[in-house]
Write an enzyme that holds these catalytic residues in place. Structure first.
Site, short mmCIF file in Angstrom:
data_model
loop_
_atom_site.label_atom_id
_atom_site.label_comp_id
_atom_site.label_asym_id
_atom_site.label_seq_id
_atom_site.Cartn_x
_atom_site.Cartn_y
_atom_site.Cartn_z
N LYS A 1 0.82 -1.21 0.00
CA LYS A 1 0.00 0.00 0.00
C LYS A 1 0.86 1.27 0.00
O LYS A 1 0.41 2.33 -0.40
CB LYS A 1 -0.87 0.05 1.28
CG LYS A 1 -1.78 -1.09 1.51
CD LYS A 1 -2.49 -0.86 2.88
CE LYS A 1 -3.15 -2.11 3.33
NZ LYS A 1 -3.70 -1.95 4.71
N GLY A 2 2.08 1.15 0.50
CA GLY A 2 2.88 2.33 0.80
C GLY A 2 3.04 3.34 -0.32
O GLY A 2 3.18 4.54 -0.06
N GLU B 1 7.79 3.04 -6.24
CA GLU B 1 7.82 2.48 -4.88
C GLU B 1 8.06 3.59 -3.86
O GLU B 1 8.66 4.62 -4.18
CB GLU B 1 8.92 1.40 -4.83
CG GLU B 1 9.10 0.70 -3.52
CD GLU B 1 7.89 -0.08 -3.02
OE1 GLU B 1 6.87 0.57 -2.76
OE2 GLU B 1 7.99 -1.30 -2.86
N ASP B 2 7.60 3.38 -2.64
CA ASP B 2 7.80 4.41 -1.62
C ASP B 2 9.17 4.32 -0.96
O ASP B 2 9.81 5.33 -0.69
CB ASP B 2 6.69 4.38 -0.54
CG ASP B 2 6.54 3.01 0.09
OD1 ASP B 2 6.80 2.01 -0.60
OD2 ASP B 2 6.16 2.93 1.27
N ASP C 1 14.26 -0.68 1.35
CA ASP C 1 14.83 -0.87 2.68
C ASP C 1 15.85 -2.02 2.60
O ASP C 1 16.98 -1.80 2.18
CB ASP C 1 13.66 -1.18 3.62
CG ASP C 1 14.01 -1.12 5.09
OD1 ASP C 1 15.18 -0.91 5.41
OD2 ASP C 1 13.11 -1.29 5.94
N LYS D 1 17.00 3.66 1.67
CA LYS D 1 17.72 3.49 2.95
C LYS D 1 18.84 2.49 2.70
O LYS D 1 18.73 1.31 3.08
CB LYS D 1 16.76 2.88 3.98
CG LYS D 1 16.27 3.81 5.05
CD LYS D 1 15.62 2.94 6.13
CE LYS D 1 14.55 3.68 6.85
NZ LYS D 1 13.92 2.84 7.89
N PHE E 1 13.23 5.09 11.63
CA PHE E 1 11.86 4.71 11.27
C PHE E 1 11.11 5.93 10.73
O PHE E 1 10.94 6.91 11.44
CB PHE E 1 11.16 4.16 12.51
CG PHE E 1 9.96 3.31 12.21
CD1 PHE E 1 9.91 2.00 12.63
CD2 PHE E 1 8.88 3.82 11.50
CE1 PHE E 1 8.80 1.21 12.35
CE2 PHE E 1 7.77 3.04 11.21
CZ PHE E 1 7.73 1.74 11.64
N VAL E 2 10.67 5.85 9.48
CA VAL E 2 9.95 6.98 8.89
C VAL E 2 8.49 6.64 8.61
O VAL E 2 8.15 5.51 8.29
CB VAL E 2 10.62 7.51 7.60
CG1 VAL E 2 11.82 8.38 7.92
CG2 VAL E 2 11.01 6.39 6.65
C1 PRP Z 1 7.28 -1.50 2.56
C2 PRP Z 1 7.50 -0.66 1.33
C3 PRP Z 1 8.19 -1.58 0.37
C4 PRP Z 1 8.91 -2.55 1.28
C5 PRP Z 1 10.36 -2.22 1.27
O1 PRP Z 1 6.11 -2.22 2.41
O2 PRP Z 1 6.29 -0.16 0.83
O3 PRP Z 1 7.26 -2.28 -0.45
O4 PRP Z 1 8.40 -2.37 2.61
O5 PRP Z 1 11.04 -3.04 2.17
P1 PRP Z 1 12.19 -4.01 1.75
O6 PRP Z 1 13.13 -3.23 0.87
O7 PRP Z 1 12.80 -4.38 3.07
O8 PRP Z 1 11.61 -5.18 1.05
P2 PRP Z 1 5.40 -3.00 3.60
O9 PRP Z 1 5.76 -4.45 3.52
O10 PRP Z 1 5.68 -2.29 4.88
O11 PRP Z 1 3.87 -2.89 3.23
P3 PRP Z 1 2.99 -1.57 2.91
O12 PRP Z 1 3.52 -1.01 1.61
O13 PRP Z 1 1.62 -2.10 2.80
O14 PRP Z 1 3.18 -0.61 4.05
#
Ligand code: PRP
Length: 189
Positions: free
Chosen positions: A55-56, A111-112, A115, A143, A164-165
Site C-alpha cells: 500500500k505504501g 515504490e515508496d 529498505d 535506505k 523509522f519513517v
Molecule cells: C514496505 C514498502 C516496500 C517494502 C520495502 O512495504 O512499501 O514495499 O516495505 O522493504 P524491503 O526493501 O525491506 O523489502 P510494507 O511491507 O511495509 O507494506 P505496505 O507497503 O503495505 O506498508
C-alpha cells in the site's frame, strides 16, 4: 466525559509519535516535479506503464503520475514479506498481481521505499520474466544502510539514514500514511 478524555489521550499520543519532519511537503513536491519531467523527457513513444506496489506507494504514485506529462497507464500490485522465526531470509510473495500483460511495454515501478531491497528485487525478477521492453524502478526513499540483498533503484528522490519513517504513504501499524510529509517516528512514546 471518560470517553472524551480517552480520545484526547489517543490524539495526544498520535501527535507525540511524530518526532520531527524529515522531508517537507514542499521538498517532496519539488523533487517529484523534477523526476516527473525527466521521465516525460525520456519518453520514447512506446507504451508506458507505471506499476505501484501497495500500500505504501499509493500517495507517491498519485503525485508522480500527475507530474509525468506523457501518455501512460497505471497498474497496482501488492506484495507481502514472510519471515520464519529468527531467520533473516525473508520470502516475498505477490498477493495481488497487475491485471495486464506487460510484454513489450516500458515499465516503471513506483515504490515508496527501498529498505532491505527484498521486495523490489523479487518484484523485478517476476516482472522481468514477463519480457517487458524495459524495466526501471523509481523510489521516493532509499535506505541503503539497511540493504541485505544486491538491489538499487534506478532513481531515488531522497536517501535517508536508518531511522523509522512515517507519512506520505508510509505507516506504523497502518497509521500515519495520510501525513503529507515524511516524519521520523518516535519509538519512545
Ligand atoms: C514496505 C514498502 C516496500 C517494502 C520495502 O512495504 O512499501 O514495499 O516495505 O522493504 P524491503 O526493501 O525491506 O523489502 P510494507 O511491507 O511495509 O507494506 P505496505 O507497503 O503495505 O506498508
Amino acid at each position: 466525559m471518560g470517553t472524551l478524555m480517552t480520545n484526547q489521550t489517543l490524539i495526544e499520543n498520535y501527535q507525540k509519535r511524530i518526532k520531527r519532519i524529515v522531508i517537507t511537503e514542499e521538498e517532496i513536491k519539488e523533487a517529484i516535479k523534477k523526476v516527473g519531467a525527466e521521465i516525460a523527457k525520456s519518453y520514447t513513444g512506446r507504451p508506458l506503464l507505471l506499476v505501484s506496489v501497495l500500500k505504501g506507494a499509493f500517495v507517491f504514485m498519485a503525485d508522480l503520475s500527475r507530474a509525468i506529462n506523457a501518455p501512460c497507464e497505471i497498474a497496482f500490485m501488492c506484495a507481502k514479506s514472510y519471515f520464519s522465526g529468527t531467520s533473516s531470509s525473508g520470502e516475498v510473495n505477490i498477493i495481488m498481481d497487475i491485471d495486464r500483460d506487460i510484454k513489450d511495454l516500458d515499465v516503471i515501478i513506483v515504490e515508496d521505499i527501498v529498505d532491505t531491497g527484498r521486495t523490489l528485487k523479487r518484484i523485478c525478477e517476476i516482472l522481468k520474466e514477463r519480457k517487458p521492453h524495459s524495466l526501471r524502478v523509481v523510489s521516493l526513499l532509499d535506505k541503503p544502510d539497511r540493504r541485505v540483498v544486491d538491489f538499487n533503484p534506478d532513481i531515488s528522490l531522497f536517501t535517508i539514514p536508518d531511522f523509522f519513517v512515517i507519512g506520505y504513504g508510509l505507516d506504523c501499524a497502518e497509521q500515519y500514511r495520510n501525513l503529507p510529509y515524511i516524519a521520523e517516528y518516535n519509538q519512545e512514546v
